[in-house]
Design a protein around this motif. Structure first.
Motif, PDB file in Angstrom:
ATOM      1  N   TYR A  18       6.531 -26.197 -26.100  1.00  0.00           N
ATOM      2  CA  TYR A  18       5.845 -26.555 -25.049  1.00  0.00           C
ATOM      3  C   TYR A  18       4.216 -25.940 -25.220  1.00  0.00           C
ATOM      4  O   TYR A  18       4.249 -24.780 -25.525  1.00  0.00           O
ATOM      5  CB  TYR A  18       6.153 -26.377 -23.644  1.00  0.00           C
ATOM      6  CG  TYR A  18       7.621 -26.829 -23.606  1.00  0.00           C
ATOM      7  CD1 TYR A  18       7.740 -28.400 -23.137  1.00  0.00           C
ATOM      8  CD2 TYR A  18       8.942 -26.170 -23.799  1.00  0.00           C
ATOM      9  CE1 TYR A  18       9.277 -28.942 -23.090  1.00  0.00           C
ATOM     10  CE2 TYR A  18      10.087 -26.634 -23.593  1.00  0.00           C
ATOM     11  CZ  TYR A  18      10.161 -27.968 -23.191  1.00  0.00           C
ATOM     12  OH  TYR A  18      11.369 -28.363 -22.928  1.00  0.00           O
ATOM     13  N   GLY A  21       0.242 -25.204 -20.546  1.00  0.00           N
ATOM     14  CA  GLY A  21       0.158 -25.853 -19.277  1.00  0.00           C
ATOM     15  C   GLY A  21       1.593 -26.091 -18.910  1.00  0.00           C
ATOM     16  O   GLY A  21       2.121 -25.892 -17.809  1.00  0.00           O
ATOM     17  N   VAL A  22       2.158 -26.903 -20.066  1.00  0.00           N
ATOM     18  CA  VAL A  22       3.643 -27.304 -19.483  1.00  0.00           C
ATOM     19  C   VAL A  22       4.692 -26.212 -19.435  1.00  0.00           C
ATOM     20  O   VAL A  22       5.189 -26.399 -18.480  1.00  0.00           O
ATOM     21  CB  VAL A  22       4.059 -28.238 -20.723  1.00  0.00           C
ATOM     22  CG1 VAL A  22       5.479 -28.733 -20.533  1.00  0.00           C
ATOM     23  CG2 VAL A  22       3.127 -29.361 -20.751  1.00  0.00           C
ATOM     24  N   ALA A  24       3.632 -23.219 -18.241  1.00  0.00           N
ATOM     25  CA  ALA A  24       3.725 -22.643 -17.151  1.00  0.00           C
ATOM     26  C   ALA A  24       4.341 -23.530 -15.935  1.00  0.00           C
ATOM     27  O   ALA A  24       4.695 -22.917 -15.064  1.00  0.00           O
ATOM     28  CB  ALA A  24       2.141 -22.479 -16.996  1.00  0.00           C
ATOM     29  N   ARG A  25       4.056 -24.766 -16.092  1.00  0.00           N
ATOM     30  CA  ARG A  25       4.576 -25.529 -14.962  1.00  0.00           C
ATOM     31  C   ARG A  25       6.178 -25.584 -14.949  1.00  0.00           C
ATOM     32  O   ARG A  25       6.903 -25.409 -13.882  1.00  0.00           O
ATOM     33  CB  ARG A  25       4.106 -27.103 -15.178  1.00  0.00           C
ATOM     34  CG  ARG A  25       4.512 -27.788 -14.304  1.00  0.00           C
ATOM     35  CD  ARG A  25       3.745 -29.079 -13.954  1.00  0.00           C
ATOM     36  NE  ARG A  25       3.838 -29.856 -15.271  1.00  0.00           N
ATOM     37  CZ  ARG A  25       2.971 -30.061 -16.392  1.00  0.00           C
ATOM     38  NH1 ARG A  25       1.819 -29.384 -16.437  1.00  0.00           N
ATOM     39  NH2 ARG A  25       3.425 -30.780 -17.565  1.00  0.00           N
ATOM     40  N   GLY A  28       7.180 -22.186 -13.502  1.00  0.00           N
ATOM     41  CA  GLY A  28       6.846 -22.073 -11.761  1.00  0.00           C
ATOM     42  C   GLY A  28       5.682 -21.364 -11.714  1.00  0.00           C
ATOM     43  O   GLY A  28       5.506 -20.546 -10.606  1.00  0.00           O
ATOM     44  N   PRO A  30       1.357 -20.689 -12.143  1.00  0.00           N
ATOM     45  CA  PRO A  30      -0.104 -21.281 -12.269  1.00  0.00           C
ATOM     46  C   PRO A  30      -0.318 -20.953 -13.704  1.00  0.00           C
ATOM     47  O   PRO A  30      -0.197 -19.581 -13.955  1.00  0.00           O
ATOM     48  CB  PRO A  30      -0.865 -20.534 -11.255  1.00  0.00           C
ATOM     49  CG  PRO A  30      -0.033 -20.121 -10.255  1.00  0.00           C
ATOM     50  CD  PRO A  30       1.443 -19.539 -11.189  1.00  0.00           C
ATOM     51  N   VAL A  31      -0.923 -21.950 -14.340  1.00  0.00           N
ATOM     52  CA  VAL A  31      -1.370 -21.579 -15.753  1.00  0.00           C
ATOM     53  C   VAL A  31      -2.429 -20.550 -16.023  1.00  0.00           C
ATOM     54  O   VAL A  31      -2.367 -19.896 -17.106  1.00  0.00           O
ATOM     55  CB  VAL A  31      -2.299 -23.082 -16.345  1.00  0.00           C
ATOM     56  CG1 VAL A  31      -3.298 -23.412 -15.621  1.00  0.00           C
ATOM     57  CG2 VAL A  31      -2.053 -22.719 -17.897  1.00  0.00           C
ATOM     58  N   ARG A  65      10.154 -17.849 -16.703  1.00  0.00           N
ATOM     59  CA  ARG A  65      10.633 -18.058 -15.646  1.00  0.00           C
ATOM     60  C   ARG A  65      11.413 -17.058 -14.782  1.00  0.00           C
ATOM     61  O   ARG A  65      11.119 -16.833 -13.716  1.00  0.00           O
ATOM     62  CB  ARG A  65      11.620 -19.286 -15.708  1.00  0.00           C
ATOM     63  CG  ARG A  65      12.106 -20.038 -14.416  1.00  0.00           C
ATOM     64  CD  ARG A  65      13.375 -20.990 -14.537  1.00  0.00           C
ATOM     65  NE  ARG A  65      12.757 -22.045 -15.368  1.00  0.00           N
ATOM     66  CZ  ARG A  65      13.447 -22.398 -16.652  1.00  0.00           C
ATOM     67  NH1 ARG A  65      14.558 -21.834 -16.980  1.00  0.00           N
ATOM     68  NH2 ARG A  65      12.989 -23.606 -17.354  1.00  0.00           N
TER      69      ARG A  65
END
Length: 324
Positions: A18, A21-22, A24-25, A28, A30-31, A65
C-alpha cells in the motif's frame, strides 16, 4: 488474564503493498502524522515503488495500527518506534478490569533522577525501586543481589567517553537499560542503541519515564539476541602447549628453513599474552570488557598461526604432539 491488542494474523502470500496514504488510512492515522513518524523516528523500513513512493506491506500496516492504538493509550511514540510487530504485541498486553499490574523492579543511577522519582506521584505505583547506584561500577558489583529487572540512568551530558562503560555493563549483565540524557551527539546515541540500550531525552512527565521502562523491558529479548550475535565465538583450546612449542623449536634447528622456529617464538608470546589478558586485573566494567576483547583477539591470532605451524611441521616432518 490479559487481552491482547495485536490484530489477527493475515495471509501475506499475495505480498499486498500500500502507498503511504492508504497505509495511514488503514492504520487509522492521519497521513501527516505518518510522515512525521517516518521523518523523526524512522519507524518503517519500507520498499519503494518505481516512482520512489513508500510501499507498506500488510505486516507494516498492522504494526502502524498497533502503534496508533498504543499512542492513543498514552505511550510515547519515541519509546515504541524501535519495537518490532511481535514486541509491540507483547507490550500491548493490557490487564482486564480489576486485574492489578505487577510493578516493574527498577534500579536507578543518578541523584537528580532519584530525587525526581521520589516525588513522582501515583505513576510510580508501576515501579518498585529496589536499588540506587552512584556509578556503573557499583551497579556491576551489586546488581545480582537487587532482583532488579532494569537499570534506569540519567546522564545529562551524554558523550562518547561513557559509551564503553555503559556497553560493557549492558553486555556483562544482559539487563534492560534505559539511558536518559539532556544533551548528546547523534553518533553516541546510535552506539548505545546498537548495544540494545533505550536512549531518550529526559522527559518532562514522570509517566513517560514509566512507559520508557516498560518499553525497554518488552524489547529485552530482541536486544539480548542482538548482543549474542555480536559477541565473538569462544576460542578453541590450544593445539600446542609451551612444551610442545619448545620441542618443535629445538627440532627445527636441524632444518634449513627457519620458519618453524620463528612461528613457535611468536606462538609462545601470543600464548603468554592470552593468559595475561585472562588474569589481568580490571579497574571497572569497561576495563573488563576490553581485556575480554584483547583475549579474543589473541586467541584468534593464535588459532591462525597454529594452523600455519601445523602445516609447516608436517611439510618438514617435524615431531608433533599426539593427536595432531
Amino acid at each position: 488474564m490479559v487481552q491482547s491488542l495485536l490484530p489477527p494474523q493475515v495471509d501475506n502470500s499475495q505480498a499486498v503493498q500500500y502507498r503511504s496514504g492508504v497505509a495511514a488510512r488503514l492504520a487509522g492515522l492521519p497521513v501527516e502524522t505518518l510522515r512525521v513518524w517516518e521523518r523523526r523516528y524512522g519507524i518503517s523500513d519500507t520498499g519503494r515503488s518505481a516512482h520512489g513512493q513508500r510501499l507498506y506491506s500488510e505486516d507494516q500496516v498492522r504494526r502502524l495500527r498497533l502503534m496508533k492504538q498504543l499512542v492513543d493509550q498514552g505511550h510515547p511514540i519515541g519509546a515504541l518506534a524501535k519495537l518490532q510487530l511481535e514486541q509491540l504485541g507483547q507490550f500491548a498486553l493490557v490487564p482486564e478490569p480489576g486485574v492489578p499490574m505487577q510493578p516493574l523492579r527498577l534500579a536507578l543511577m543518578g541523584a537528580a533522577l532519584a530525587r525526581r522519582l521520589a516525588v513522582g506521584g501515583r505513576e510510580l505505583l508501576a515501579l518498585d525501586i529496589v536499588a540506587n547506584f552512584q556509578n556503573l561500577d557499583d551497579a556491576a558489583a551489586a546488581w545480582a543481589g537487587t532482583g532488579a529487572q532494569l537499570l534506569l540512568m540519567e546522564i545529562s551530558e551524554l558523550d562518547e567517553h561513557v559509551v564503553p562503560a555503559i556497553c560493557a555493563l549492558r553486555q556483562t549483565l544482559g539487563m534492560a537499560l534505559v539511558v536518559l540524557y539532556r544533551f548528546g551527539a547523534s553518533a553516541t546515541i546510535r552506539q548505545l542503541r546498537a548495544q540494545g540500550c533505550l536512549v531518550a531525552r529526559v522527559p518532562s512527565d514522570v509517566a513517560e519515564i514509566v512507559l520508557l521502562c516498560q518499553a525497554a523491558l518488552a524489547a529485552l529479548p530482541l536486544a539480548q539476541a542482538q548482543l549474542a550475535r555480536q559477541r565473538p565465538a569462544a576460542p578453541v583450546p590450544r593445539r600446542f602447549d609451551d612444551r610442545a612449542l619448545a620441542e618443535l623449536a629445538a627440532a627445527s634447528s636441524t632444518v634449513h628453513c627457519e620458519c618453524p622456529r620463528h612461528l613457535t617464538d611468536i606462538l609462545l608470546m601470543i600464548n603468554s599474552f592470552e593468559r595475561y589478558s585472562e588474569q589481568c586485573s580490571s579497574r571497572n566494567v569497561a576495563d573488563a570488557l576490553l581485556h575480554e576483547q584483547l583475549g579474543h583477539a589473541a586467541a584468534t591470532a593464535r588459532m591462525v598461526l597454529e594452523e600455519a605451524l601445523l602445516r609447516l611441521a608436517r611439510a618438514e616432518a617435524l615431531p608433533l604432539p599426539a593427536g595432531l
